[in-house]
Write an enzyme that holds these catalytic residues in place. Structure first.
Site, mmCIF file in Angstrom:
data_model
loop_
_atom_site.group_PDB
_atom_site.id
_atom_site.type_symbol
_atom_site.label_atom_id
_atom_site.label_comp_id
_atom_site.label_asym_id
_atom_site.label_seq_id
_atom_site.Cartn_x
_atom_site.Cartn_y
_atom_site.Cartn_z
ATOM 1 N N LYS A 183 0.823 -1.391 0.376
ATOM 2 C CA LYS A 183 -0.061 0.180 0.111
ATOM 3 C C LYS A 183 0.820 1.729 -0.034
ATOM 4 C CE LYS A 183 -1.932 3.003 2.121
ATOM 5 N NZ LYS A 183 -1.634 4.219 1.566
ATOM 6 N N GLY A 236 6.217 4.985 8.825
ATOM 7 C CA GLY A 236 5.575 6.404 9.087
ATOM 8 C C GLY A 236 5.467 6.949 10.280
ATOM 9 N N SER A 237 4.554 8.036 10.955
ATOM 10 C CA SER A 237 3.960 8.224 12.022
ATOM 11 C C SER A 237 4.208 6.978 13.396
ATOM 12 C CB SER A 237 3.525 9.719 12.023
ATOM 13 O OG SER A 237 2.124 8.819 12.079
ATOM 14 N N GLY A 241 1.647 4.337 12.947
ATOM 15 C CA GLY A 241 2.413 2.954 13.622
ATOM 16 C C GLY A 241 1.878 1.675 14.880
ATOM 17 N N GLU A 258 9.333 1.972 11.624
ATOM 18 C CA GLU A 258 10.667 2.518 10.941
ATOM 19 C C GLU A 258 9.735 3.945 11.876
ATOM 20 O OE1 GLU A 258 11.935 5.340 10.929
ATOM 21 O OE2 GLU A 258 13.077 4.682 8.901
ATOM 22 N N CYS A 292 13.720 10.922 7.575
ATOM 23 C CA CYS A 292 13.378 10.212 9.606
ATOM 24 C C CYS A 292 14.103 10.719 10.100
ATOM 25 C CB CYS A 292 13.415 8.909 9.316
ATOM 26 S SG CYS A 292 13.947 7.738 8.035
ATOM 27 N N GLU A 388 8.584 15.736 15.855
ATOM 28 C CA GLU A 388 9.398 15.854 14.816
ATOM 29 C C GLU A 388 8.792 16.235 13.879
ATOM 30 O OE1 GLU A 388 8.451 11.990 12.525
ATOM 31 O OE2 GLU A 388 10.882 11.870 11.980
HETATM 32 P P1 NAI Z 1 1.502 8.594 8.170
HETATM 33 O O1 NAI Z 1 2.304 7.214 9.412
HETATM 34 O O2 NAI Z 1 0.141 8.739 8.809
HETATM 35 O O3 NAI Z 1 0.736 7.947 6.591
HETATM 36 C C1 NAI Z 1 2.186 6.714 6.488
HETATM 37 C C2 NAI Z 1 1.735 5.425 6.008
HETATM 38 O O4 NAI Z 1 0.635 5.311 6.219
HETATM 39 C C3 NAI Z 1 0.676 6.316 4.113
HETATM 40 O O5 NAI Z 1 1.096 5.025 3.173
HETATM 41 C C4 NAI Z 1 -0.914 5.703 4.618
HETATM 42 O O6 NAI Z 1 -1.219 6.142 4.065
HETATM 43 C C5 NAI Z 1 -0.737 4.788 5.271
HETATM 44 N N1 NAI Z 1 -1.684 5.060 7.032
HETATM 45 C C6 NAI Z 1 -2.038 6.111 7.241
HETATM 46 N N2 NAI Z 1 -3.327 5.685 8.940
HETATM 47 C C7 NAI Z 1 -3.372 4.737 8.097
HETATM 48 C C8 NAI Z 1 -4.115 3.380 8.573
HETATM 49 N N3 NAI Z 1 -4.876 3.999 9.790
HETATM 50 N N4 NAI Z 1 -3.867 1.791 8.444
HETATM 51 C C9 NAI Z 1 -2.624 2.626 7.446
HETATM 52 N N5 NAI Z 1 -2.390 2.823 6.944
HETATM 53 C C10 NAI Z 1 -2.534 3.772 7.412
HETATM 54 O O7 NAI Z 1 2.176 9.622 7.680
HETATM 55 P P2 NAI Z 1 1.736 11.076 7.456
HETATM 56 O O8 NAI Z 1 0.158 11.527 8.078
HETATM 57 O O9 NAI Z 1 1.352 11.111 5.839
HETATM 58 O O10 NAI Z 1 3.188 11.658 7.818
HETATM 59 C C11 NAI Z 1 2.906 12.875 8.954
HETATM 60 C C12 NAI Z 1 4.127 13.117 10.256
HETATM 61 O O11 NAI Z 1 4.833 11.706 9.832
HETATM 62 C C13 NAI Z 1 4.771 13.622 9.701
HETATM 63 O O12 NAI Z 1 5.204 15.253 9.635
HETATM 64 C C14 NAI Z 1 6.407 13.091 10.265
HETATM 65 O O13 NAI Z 1 6.453 13.595 10.789
HETATM 66 C C15 NAI Z 1 5.559 11.572 9.905
HETATM 67 N N6 NAI Z 1 6.441 10.887 9.165
HETATM 68 C C16 NAI Z 1 7.531 9.834 9.298
HETATM 69 C C17 NAI Z 1 7.873 9.459 8.170
HETATM 70 C C18 NAI Z 1 9.181 8.488 8.694
HETATM 71 O O14 NAI Z 1 10.112 8.282 7.417
HETATM 72 N N7 NAI Z 1 9.855 7.643 9.743
HETATM 73 C C19 NAI Z 1 7.809 9.503 7.081
HETATM 74 C C20 NAI Z 1 6.529 9.169 6.971
HETATM 75 C C21 NAI Z 1 5.717 10.497 7.713
#
Ligand code: NAI
Ligand code: MG
Length: 484
Positions: A183, A236-237, A241, A258, A292, A388
Site C-alpha cells: 500500500k 511512517g508516523s 505505527g 520505522e 526520518c 518531529e
Molecule cells: P502516516 O504515518 O499517516 O502515513 C504513512 C503511511 O501510512 C501512508 O501510506 C498512509 O496511507 C498509511 N496510513 C495512514 N493511516 C493508516 C491507517 N489507519 N491504517 C493503515 N495505514 C495507514 O504519515 P503522514 O500523515 O503522511 O505524515 C505525518 C507525519 O508523520 C510527518 O510529518 C512525519 O512527522 C511523520 N512521518 C515519518 C516518516 C518516516 O520516514 N519515519 C514518513 C512519513 C511521515
C-alpha cells in the site's frame, strides 16, 4: 521539462493491472499544485483480492517452488531494470515528491537498485543451524533449525522517499521467499506504479507483488486488519505505527515499524566546524527536511554555539529553492499544503516559545509548498525540539559537558539515529555507547545502506530492516528433531 511518461494508473493484482472500486486518487505536483495523474484506489474487497493472490502465490505456483538462487536471479533482474529505468523513475519521484531530480537519481533510485542487488545475493544464503541436543533415552538426536519465509507481507510506505523505502520492504521479503501486498503512500504513488511494471517485466510470477493504492484509513486499514496477512512492515508516523501495532496484536501478525525521529547531532568543543557544516546542513535540509533520520537537534558545546549558528546560517542561505528539474536547485518543496502548514506552525511555535531565529522562518512567495531552510537556537524542552517536524527546521541546543550532551541526546521519545562530531575518536566512541538509538554516525551522516541494519529504539519503532537482520525479519525459525 517535457510531458512525463506516466506509469499505469490501475491496481496491480495477481500479475495484471485491474480497476479499483475506491474513490479516484488525484496525484498532485507539490511544486506548483497541478494535477499529475488520477489513480485507481482499492477498497476492502480489492485489498482482499490482493491478499488472496499473494497467499496463492506463496503457497502454490512457481514462486513457492522456486530455489533461492532463482529468486535471487529475479531480484537481480529487477535491480538491472531499476538501473536502466533510473531516469524515468527519478523523474516520477521528483514530480511527485517535489525533490530535486538530481537527488532522486543519485540517492533514491540508486539506493533502491543497490538494495535489490544486495538482497538478491541473500536469497540463496538463508539457512538455519544444527544444534547438539542430548536425547533423554541415550539415542542419537539430530536437531536442526530452518529459516522459512513468513508468508504474506503487508507493506505500507511513506511519501518522503517512496522508491527507496519500497525497495527496503520488497527486496528482503522477496529474498526470504515471501509475497507482498504493498500500500504505497497516497501522496506520492507514481514511481511505485512504474516499479510494479518493472517487477512484472523482470518475470516475478503473478501474485508475488500486488500494489493497492489508496488512503491510509481506507486501503491501509483494510490491509492491516486482514486476517491472512502474516507480517506488516511500516514506515511512517508513530501515530499510524500505533494503529498498526494494535491491529497486529488482534491477529498475532508480526510487525516492523520505522517511525521517524528527533535525532541529535552532538558537536563537541573540539569539532571542526568548517568540515561539519555542509554535512550537518545536509542532514537538516536534504529532501526539505522530510527524512526520518534528520539531525534536527544540533547539540553544541556552549563555547562553539555562535560559530555553529553562523556556519549553519551560511549553509541555509546558500540553498536554492526551486524547480526540481533545474540543475541549480538544491531544495525542492514539501509534499503538500498540509505539510507546509504543519511545518510553518512549528516555526511559529518556535518563535512564540522563545527560541531565537537564526535564519529562514517563512514560506517564499511562489507557487507550491516551499519552506525556507530554518535554524533556531533554543533548548531541549521546546516543542520544536520535542516533536518531529518533518521539514527543513533545526534547533541548536547548547550543552556544557559530555554528560549533559548525552543526557539531552537521550531526552526524547525517539531513538533512531545520532551524529557525533569530534576530532577525538576515543571521546566520540565513548559517547556513542551512551546513546539509546539504532544508528550512530561519527563525523559523518548519510542515507541507510542495504548492507547494514536500519531501525530505531523507543518511539522510533520496532525491528530492523536491511542487512541480514532485515532478511531474517521476513522469516520464521522452524525446528526439526530427528531421533535415530
Ligand atoms: P502516516 O504515518 O499517516 O502515513 C504513512 C503511511 O501510512 C501512508 O501510506 C498512509 O496511507 C498509511 N496510513 C495512514 N493511516 C493508516 C491507517 N489507519 N491504517 C493503515 N495505514 C495507514 O504519515 P503522514 O500523515 O503522511 O505524515 C505525518 C507525519 O508523520 C510527518 O510529518 C512525519 O512527522 C511523520 N512521518 C515519518 C516518516 C518516516 O520516514 N519515519 C514518513 C512519513 C511521515
Ligand atoms: Mg504528490
Amino acid at each position: 521539462m517535457t510531458r512525463p511518461d506516466l506509469p499505469p494508473t490501475q491496481l496491480f493484482i495477481d500479475g495484471s493491472w485491474t480497476a479499483g472500486a475506491g474513490e479516484p486518487l488525484v496525484v498532485e505536483n507539490p511544486t506548483d499544485g497541478t494535477r499529475l495523474a488520477t489513480l485507481h484506489t482499492a477498497d476492502a474487497s480489492d485489498v482482499a483480492r490482493a491478499v488472496t493472490s499473494a497467499r496463492r502465490a506463496f503457497e502454490s505456483g512457481p514462486w513457492a517452488r522456486m530455489s533461492g538462487a532463482d529468486r535471487g536471479r529475479l531480484i537481480a533482474r529487477l535491480a538491472d531494470l531499476v538501473e536502466s529505468n533510473a531516469e524515468r523513475l527519478a523523474t516520477l519521484e521528483a514530480l511527485d515528491v517535489g525533490k530535486p531530480y538530481r537527488d532522486a537519481l543519485a540517492v533514491d533510485i540508486a539506493l533502491a537498485a543497490e538494495t535489490f542487488r544486495h538482497m538478491a545475493g541473500w536469497a540463496d544464503k538463508i539457512h538455519g543451524s544444527v544444534v547438539p541436543v542430548p536425547d533423554h533415552m541415550g539415542r542419537s538426536r539430530l536437531s536442526y533449525t530452518e529459516r522459512i519465509p513468513l508468508g504474506v507481507v503487508g507493506a505500507i510506505t511513506p511519501w518522503n522517499a517512496p522508491t527507496m523505502i519500497t525497495s527496503w520492504k520488497l527486496a528482503p521479503a522477496f529474498a526470504a521467499g515471501c509475497t507482498v501486498v504493498l500500500k504505497p503512500a497516497e501522496h506520492a504513488p507514481l514511481a511505485t506504479q512504474l516499479l510494479a511494471e518493472l517487477a512484472a517485466e523482470a518475470g516475478f510470477p503473478a501474485g508475488v507483488l500486488n500494489v493497492v493504492n489508496g488512503p491510509g484509513p481506507v486501503t491501509g486499514a483494510a490491509l492491516i486488519t486482514h486476517p491472512d496477512v502474516d507480517k506488516l512492515s511500516f514506515t511512517g508516523s508513530p501515530h499510524t505505527g500505533r494503529v498498526i501495532g494494535r491491529a497486529a496484536a488482534e491477529t498475532f501478525t508480526k510487525v516492523t515499524l520505522e517511525l521517524g525521529g528527533k535525532s541529535p547531532q552532538i558537536v563537541f568543543a573540539d569539532a571542526d566546524i568548517d568540515e561539519l557544516a555542509p554535512v550537518a546542513a545536509l542532514s537538516l535540509f536534504a529532501n526539505s527536511g522530510q527524512t526520518c533520520a534528520a539531525g534536527t537537534r544540533v547539540l553544541v558545546h556552549r563555547s562553539r554555539v555562535d560559530e555553529v549558528a553562523h556556519a549553519l546560517a551560511g549553509q541555509a542561505e546558500a540553498q536554492r529553492l526551486g524547480d526540481p528539474f533545474d540543475p541549480r536547485t538544491t531544495m525542492g518543496s514539501l509534499i503538500n499544503a498540509a505539510q507546509r502548514d504543519r511545518v510553518l506552525s512549528y516555526i511559529d511555535a518556535g518563535r512564540r516559545g522563545g527560541a531565537s531565529l537564526v535564519t529562514g522562518g517563512s514560506a517564499p512567495s511562489r507557487p507550491g509548498y516551499f519552506v525556507e531552510p530554518t535554524v533556531f537556537v533554543g533548548d531541549n524542552d521546546m516543542r520544536i525540539a520535542r516533536e518531529e517536524i518533518f521539514g527543513p527546521v533545526g534547533t541548536i541546543i547548547p550543552f556544557d559537558d559530555v554528560d549533559e550532551a548525552i543526557r539531552l541526546a537521550n531526552d526524547t521519545r525517539y531513538g533512531l539515529a545520532a551524529v557525533i562530531w569530534s576530532r577525538d575518536i576515543n571521546a566520540a566512541l565513548a559517547a556513542s555507547r551512551g546513546l539509546r538509538v539504532g544508528a550512530v554516525w561519527v563525523n559523518s551522516f548519510g542515507a541507510p545502506d542495504p548492507r547494514v541494519p536500519w531501525g530505531g529504539m523507543k518511539a522510533s519503532g520496532i525491528g530492523r530492516e536491511l542487512g541480514l537482520s532485515g532478511v531474517l525479519a521476513n522469516t520464521e525459525e522452524r525446528l526439526v528433531n530427528v531421533v535415530y
